[in-house]
Design an enzyme around this catalytic site. Structure first.
Site, PDB file in Angstrom:
ATOM      1  CG  HIS A 228      41.038  44.688  15.086  1.00 46.78           C
ATOM      2  ND1 HIS A 228      41.542  45.968  15.236  1.00 46.78           N
ATOM      3  CD2 HIS A 228      41.856  44.058  14.194  1.00 46.78           C
ATOM      4  CE1 HIS A 228      42.625  46.093  14.481  1.00 46.78           C
ATOM      5  NE2 HIS A 228      42.837  44.958  13.846  1.00 46.78           N
TER       6      HIS A 228
ATOM      7  CG  ASP B  36      25.242  35.990  -2.718  1.00 51.53           C
ATOM      8  OD1 ASP B  36      24.071  35.691  -2.405  1.00 51.53           O
ATOM      9  OD2 ASP B  36      26.236  35.452  -2.209  1.00 51.53           O
TER      10      ASP B  36
ATOM     11  CB  CYS C 134      37.991  48.776  16.710  1.00 49.55           C
ATOM     12  SG  CYS C 134      39.139  47.555  17.413  1.00 49.55           S
TER      13      CYS C 134
ATOM     14  CB  CYS D 105      42.360  48.675  19.292  1.00 44.45           C
ATOM     15  SG  CYS D 105      42.764  47.417  18.051  1.00 44.45           S
TER      16      CYS D 105
ATOM     17  CB  CYS E 280      42.887  49.996  15.475  1.00 43.50           C
ATOM     18  SG  CYS E 280      41.176  49.496  15.132  1.00 43.50           S
TER      19      CYS E 280
ATOM     20  CG  ASP F  26      31.273  40.359  -1.215  1.00 40.98           C
ATOM     21  OD1 ASP F  26      31.169  39.250  -0.672  1.00 40.98           O
ATOM     22  OD2 ASP F  26      31.439  40.480  -2.453  1.00 40.98           O
TER      23      ASP F  26
END
Length: 377
Positions: free
Chosen positions: A336, A93, A307, A310, A305, A267
């Protein structure tokens, strides 16, 4: 041209679209969520973890990297990619939002903004030319024009004056840009909630010509309905062959609403910030892991999930980590939440491919409980 946007497929009953952005550091399909790596790190997570989460692009913050460690040091290190050991795309940015949200005692002039550093109080000056020069030193794949970020609400007159200056500053950013073949530059559409101001700003920026276009000045406290209206009358004015970026959006509901209106990339610090305070986004809605109801809950955080968190840890263990004030809890929830949004955007892309985006959006809204939630996450 530093980047290329390919439109792959459009939804038949919404403005949602599937595309691909190709940069000097690789390509990725859109819609895509970008985790925020403010100070050359996505808080608590390593590069290897981000790769395992299938993060394709991250955001770096010009203001923070300019003040610590300094753009000259990052340039000396070989640019931001080498400095932080990240070989995938980076968007930076311009620092504009931080100047207007963090800094104290701002003095805005046509030249730029004089302000006090948000921690040290040191006097600093940032202009379109300086912001562009810093980003050239950082070597990001996608750079943003330096813009004025008005607070919400602001008067029509203030927003008009601010938006016109943002256009003049955008032109100066383009003129100051040193690496147009290796670094893309995006213009930022401002104008608050006023359709005529947004329309004028979008048309003028398109005349100047940029590699992509961002919608700025949203997610600053305005109601969700206003954000959606702004997108509805702004997006159609932007070129179809360029990426569209909605700044500062990272809640599931807002992402789905924005995709429906034609946005490609997003974002937000939201997933990692709320994770560090013990809140998880799950397929069945928000989980505040410190709540006593999870003390003896030995099931995964989110059974749907894939991930690392999890697959390996229970809600009861995660609650214990937060109650014990252990850093691992912040890391596991950050892992996560980012995976949740990466999966959400992957599922959005699949739904657009199969031309069932609206049905998918409805499924998520119902399952997540977004119709009943004021927070949208």
């Amino acid at each position: 041209m530093a980047i290329k946007y390919d439109l792959i497929k459009e939804s038949t009953n919404t403005a949602a679209r599937l595309g691909r952005i190709t940069t000097p550091h690789g390509s990725f399909e859109t819609p895509m969520f970008m985790p925020v790596g403010t100070q050359a790190t996505v808080k608590t997570l390593t590069k290897e973890e981000l790769e395992q989460l299938e993060v394709k692009i991250i955001l770096g913050n010009t203001y923070h990297l300019w003040t610590q460690p300094g753009n000259e040091i990052i340039k000396e290190a070989g640019g931001l990619h080498k400095f932080m050991n990240w070989d995938r795309p980076i968007l930076t940015d311009s620092g504009g939002f931080q100047v207007f949200s963090l800094a104290k005692l701002r003095d805005i002039s046509e030249d730029g903004v004089t302000f006090r550093h948000h921690k040290s109080g040191a006097k600093l000056f940032l202009s379109p030319e300086i912001a562009t020069h810093i980003q050239n030193d950082l070597g990001s794949d996608i750079m943003m024009c330096f813009d004025e970020c008005p607070p919400y609400p602001s008067s029509y007159e203030y927003l008009k004056h601010s938006m016109e200056r943002t256009i003049r500053w955008a032109k100066r950013c383009k003129e100051a840009h040193q690496n147009p073949t290796t670094q893309a530059l995006f213009g930022i559409v401002q104008g608050g909630e006023y359709e005529d101001l947004r329309k004028y700003c979008a048309e003028e920026l398109v005349k100047i010509g940029f590699d992509g276009y961002a919608i700025g000045g949203t997610s600053v406290g305005e109601p969700k309905e206003i954000q959606n209206q702004v997108l509805e009358y702004t997006i159609p004015l932007l070129p179809k062959d360029k990426p569209r970026y909605l700044m500062g959006v990272g809640s599931p509901g807002a992402i789905l609403d924005a995709v429906e209106r034609g946005v490609d990339i997003f974002d937000c610090v939201l997933p990692t910030r709320i994770a560090r305070h013990g809140t998880a986004m799950t397929s069945r809605g928000r989980v505040i892991i410190k709540n006593k109801q999870y003390e003896r809950d030995f099931s995964p955080l989110d059974s749907e999930c894939d991930c690392y968190t999890c697959k390996n840890y229970t809600r009861g263990y995660l609650r214990h980590l937060f109650k014990a004030n252990e850093i691992l809890g912040q890391r596991l929830l950050s892992n996560h939440n980012i995976r949740f949004l990466i999966n959400l955007t992957a599922n959005i892309r699949q739904a657009i491919k199969e031309d069932r985006f609206l049905e998918f959006k409805e499924e998520v809204y119902q399952k997540y409980g977004l119709y009943d939630s004021e927070k949208d996450f």
